[in-house]
Enzyme design. Structure first.
Site, PDB file in Angstrom:
ATOM      1  N   CYS A 209      -8.471   5.688  -1.264  1.00  0.00           N
ATOM      2  CA  CYS A 209      -7.025   5.848  -1.426  1.00  0.00           C
ATOM      3  C   CYS A 209      -6.575   7.236  -0.996  1.00  0.00           C
ATOM      4  CB  CYS A 209      -6.609   5.570  -2.871  1.00  0.00           C
ATOM      5  SG  CYS A 209      -7.464   6.590  -4.102  1.00  0.00           S
ATOM      6  N   HIS A 762      -6.163   8.454  -8.679  1.00  0.00           N
ATOM      7  CA  HIS A 762      -5.759   7.492  -7.649  1.00  0.00           C
ATOM      8  C   HIS A 762      -4.607   8.087  -6.848  1.00  0.00           C
ATOM      9  CE1 HIS A 762      -5.085   3.756  -5.586  1.00  0.00           C
ATOM     10  NE2 HIS A 762      -3.844   3.667  -6.034  1.00  0.00           N
TER      11      HIS A 762
END
Length: 827
Positions: A209, A762
């Site tokens: 990510c 994230h």
């Protein structure tokens, strides 16, 4: 597979979860065992997963709504997403009694024509067809050259009966639920789905990510999107030793083209990841990395791969020597462009002015350096809180922790001054500051010009109040040791290991020093720690001076807090009658040869020291009996310089401004010792003061918010909310080039976010699609629209700003032209 006919027809239960147990049977097993509950539902086994080598049962085939134009018939059909467009054509013709030559099928997602589905070998999955979406079936009358109604009623569609309203014909255009459909022949009505906004996600290959968020921001930088979708191959620098022989540029360009291609199917960036790992091994594997570090590598790597300068000339930098800044800045920029000229430089590179001042001779050095992005510190104020434990060496007080406020970019003298005031230092006293690590002295901070930035938040500092002396003295360093039993040793062997906080004191070197003298000095240093019941058993020397608790803390405030728990019993008994002699402490003096001398015997024996000696090292070995005499918890758990805790209410209600972060970046500060500057006048390395100023700003300004702080033993993430402007980010007043009269306005168009902590975070991206004037959230393969007010959050990490073309900038550009020497625009 089990099905419900009554409510759902002959199909699986909608919303069926794979976590709910169900049975899959082969045809033979079904005939032999006849599972009850409904008719058999045949399902295909299809390839799945990122590598397309895994296999799974396709529980839910695609359900497509077929709309026939112009008659208006409608029917739902189930078909595997691994079937081809040719098979869909065939099925549509069978249902509506049509000839293949008469039929054109359109991707009619959202009731708009997106793509003519004429690649008969392409799978429906690759065509990015979605569950329950509309497919437009156009019937052409070949003889008359126009549209024709189907020859008969459609065949039964009992598998998936349609619940939708009818499609009716109204002249040349069609209306569905009150909305006008596209004219069959109007070229302006045919759009390519996703092409206007690039709404294609990137699959997460495993903790990638960080890469996906950075790539999406670069891909949606319009200058890069235009450049890489054209023929850029002629600009690839195949022989640049600093580049990647064009492979990184080719891989990025191919990925960008795919992300701007028609459709919405998420892309797995495996090839790009492989190229990245080849040229940047730190990003190999599937561990989480810093998105900003990847972004910096990409910008630098793409620049070198696309550098138009094939042979870099040698350019020697000249000092300003009092020349006008404008002349020197243009000279530096021309020298930079002569060696570095690429689309990355055109779009992302700016220039700042760097001023260094020697603290000894006041020599001023001015240079102008390029930058690709700005890394801004998250500092809401210009001050910093530091906690130091203060020890008195004359036995007059217990140790106490003192928290003071100092300039964030200050020097050691600022900390010493604050401590002197906070602990009521007398004129006859001075402080000796030391960093303690692993119960030993790491270093003494004696240079007043040492930058406080070298002291990390998780360091441990101790300050020692010692008496000023005109005599020649030695620094006595006292290290505490205790016995620690080694595990796994059958003989229960024990070794001495340092513990607690080391102490210091002064001892006169003018006179002869005996072992007894050292015993007395150490007794004085430890006297505040004696338990009250032990005071009646030992003769404690009277303190040299006494200090009331009120005197210790009367200078402290809410920002400068001291804790000084004086022992009243000690103060009373310390001046009592001397009934017994001092008990011998188990002291060991370390000689210059590293041999140890036992100081508990022969108190009249003289200590032989070198005339050049400035300090002595003494160990005190604590036995269990000795530990019972002293309260040593004051020596344990030395507090950190700054302990991170919950954000206070004031910090939450007063958000940190991006302008404040920029001012902190531009503020003058001393260089860290690792980056000492060589002064050409002193001919020595000096800890100079450095001041940065913005001089030339790029078309796209990338700002990195330094959320991650690193120290020797820990990593910490700052969850500070930064109030950054989405539009009208005005940097006019921050430009040092006063000859530049253009307004420097910027507008945010993309940013990366980091959620979570250091180890399990994230990354996502917020991107504004300029054609739609709408914000979207890019979360790996998932893309969703968001409101503009949701763009700001405490997770914002890297900001992408685009220069706003103002009226005065356009007029000035027309009058003066543009080029590398323009103070506000790049080539």
């Amino acid at each position: 597979m089990y099905c419900f006919r009554k409510k759902f027809g002959t199909s699986c239960i909608p919303g069926f979860l794979c976590s709910i147990p169900y049975s899959i049977a082969t045809s033979n097993m079904n005939r032999e065992h006849r599972y009850g509950g409904g008719p058999a539902l045949s399902r295909k086994v299809i390839s799945s997963g990122l590598s397309q080598t895994e296999f799974a049962v396709e529980v839910y085939p695609l359900r497509l709504q077929l709309l026939v134009m112009p008659k208006g018939d409608r029917c739902a059909v189930r078909i595997s997403k691994k079937e081809t467009i040719g098979e869909l054509h065939k099925r549509a013709c069978e249902i509506f009694y049509l000839n293949l030559e008469q039929v054109c099928i359109w991707d009619y997602y959202g009731h708009r024509k997106h793509a003519l589905m004429n690649d008969m070998d392409k799978t429906l999955d690759d065509a990015n067809l979605q569950m329950d979406q509309d497919i437009l079936v156009e019937v052409h009358d070949i003889a008359n050259g126009g549209l024709s109604a189907s020859k008969g009623a459609s065949r039964g569609c009992s598998a998936e009966p349609s619940q939708s309203p009818n499609l009716t014909s109204q002249g040349p255009n069609l209306t569905y639920q009150g909305r006008e459909l596209d004219n069959a022949y109007g070229t302006s009505t045919v759009t390519t789905r996703g092409s206007s906004g690039g709404l294609i996600g990137l699959q997460n290959l495993g903790n990638t990510c960080f890469m996906n968020s950075a790539i999406q921001c670069l891909v949606h930088t319009s200058e890069f999107a235009e450049y890489f979708r054209e023929d850029y191959h002629q600009e690839i620098n195949w022989k640049n030793p600093l580049g990647m022989v064009g492979e990184l540029a080719l891989a990025f360009g191919e990925l960008l083209r795919r992300l701007w291609a028609p459709g919405r199917t998420a892309i797995a960036p495996r090839q790009f990841k492989m190229k990245l790992a080849r040229f940047a091994p730190q990003f190999s594997g599937y561990n989480q990395h810093d998105s900003q570090e990847l972004l910096a590598f990409l910008l630098d790597g793409l620049h070198e791969d696309l550098n138009r300068v094939k042979h870099k000339p040698y350019k020697k930098s000249k000092d300003a020597d009092g020349r006008p800044d404008e002349e020197v800045a243009d000279e530096y920029w021309a020298s930079h462009i002569a060696r570095n000229d690429s689309i990355i430089v055109d779009v992302c590179q700016g220039q700042y002015k760097s001023t260094l001042v020697c603290p000894e001779c006041n020599k001023i050095s001015v240079t102008f350096d390029p930058f690709m992005y700005l890394s801004l510190p998250l500092q809401s104020t210009t001050t910093r809180s530091m906690t130091v434990t203060v020890f008195t060496c004359d036995g007059s007080a217990l140790p106490f922790a003192c928290t003071v406020t100092v300039p964030k970019q200050g020097r050691c003298r600022d900390l010493m001054n604050a401590l002197s005031c906070a602990c009521s230092l007398k004129n006859s006293e001075e402080l000796k500051l030391a960093e303690v690590r692993n119960h030993l002295f790491q270093r003494f901070l004696e240079d007043p010009l040492i930058s406080l930035s070298t002291i990390k938040d998780d360091d441990h500092l101790a300050a020692y109040k010692i008496a000023k002396s005109l005599k020649k003295t030695l620094l006595l360093r006292l290290i505490h040791r205790c016995q620690e039993q080694e595990t796994g040793d059958t003989k229960a062997a024990q070794k001495l290991k340092p513990f607690g906080t080391p102490l210091v004191s002064l001892i006169s070197h003018d006179d002869v020093i005996t072992r007894g003298d050292i015993q007395k000095v150490v007794h004085t240093m430890l006297s505040p720690l004696l338990r009250s019941e032990s005071l009646r058993q030992a003769d404690i020397p009277e303190p040299c001076s006494s200090l009331a608790a009120s005197d210790m803390c009367h200078h402290s405030s809410s920002d400068e807090a001291c804790t000084n728990p004086l022992s009243d019993s000690m103060n009373k008994d310390s001046s009592g009658s001397r009934a017994v002699t001092l008990f011998k402490l188990p002291l060991q003096l370390v000689e210059e040869s590293n041999a140890c001398i036992d100081l508990s015997v022969g108190e009249d024996k003289t200590i032989k020291l070198s005339s050049t000696s400035t300090s002595m090292l003494v160990y005190v070995d604590w036995s269990q009996e000795l530990l019972e005499k002293y309260d040593i918890h004051y020596l344990e758990n030395l507090p950190e310089v700054f302990k991170y805790g919950p954000v206070n209410k004031k910090a939450r209600t007063e958000p940190l401004s991006l302008y404040t972060c920029l001012e902190g970046f531009l503020r003058e500060e001393p260089l860290v010792p690792e980056d000492m500057w060589y002064c050409p006048k002193c001919k020595e390395r000096r800890q100079a003061s450095k001041k940065l100023d913005l001089w030339r700003l790029p078309e796209v300004l990338v700002i990195h918010l330094k959320r991650f702080s690193y120290s020797r033993s820990m990593k910490h993430k700052l969850e500070t909310f930064v109030n950054f402007p989405i539009r009208d980010f005005d940097l006019t007043n921050y430009i040092a080039n006063k000859n530049n009269t253009q307004r420097q306005l910027y507008e945010l168009y993309a940013l990366t976010n980091h959620y979570g902590g250091m180890g399990s975070g994230h990354y996502t991206a917020h991107i504004k699609l300029l054609d739609e004037n709408r914000w979207y959230n890019f979360d790996d393969a998932h893309i969703s629209p968001i409101n503009e007010e949701d763009v700001k959050s405490a997770a914002a990490y890297v900001l992408f700003y685009r220069r706003v073309k103002t009226v005065d900038a356009i007029s000035n550009g027309e009058n003066s032209g543009t080029g590398h020497n323009n103070g506000s625009s790049l080539k």
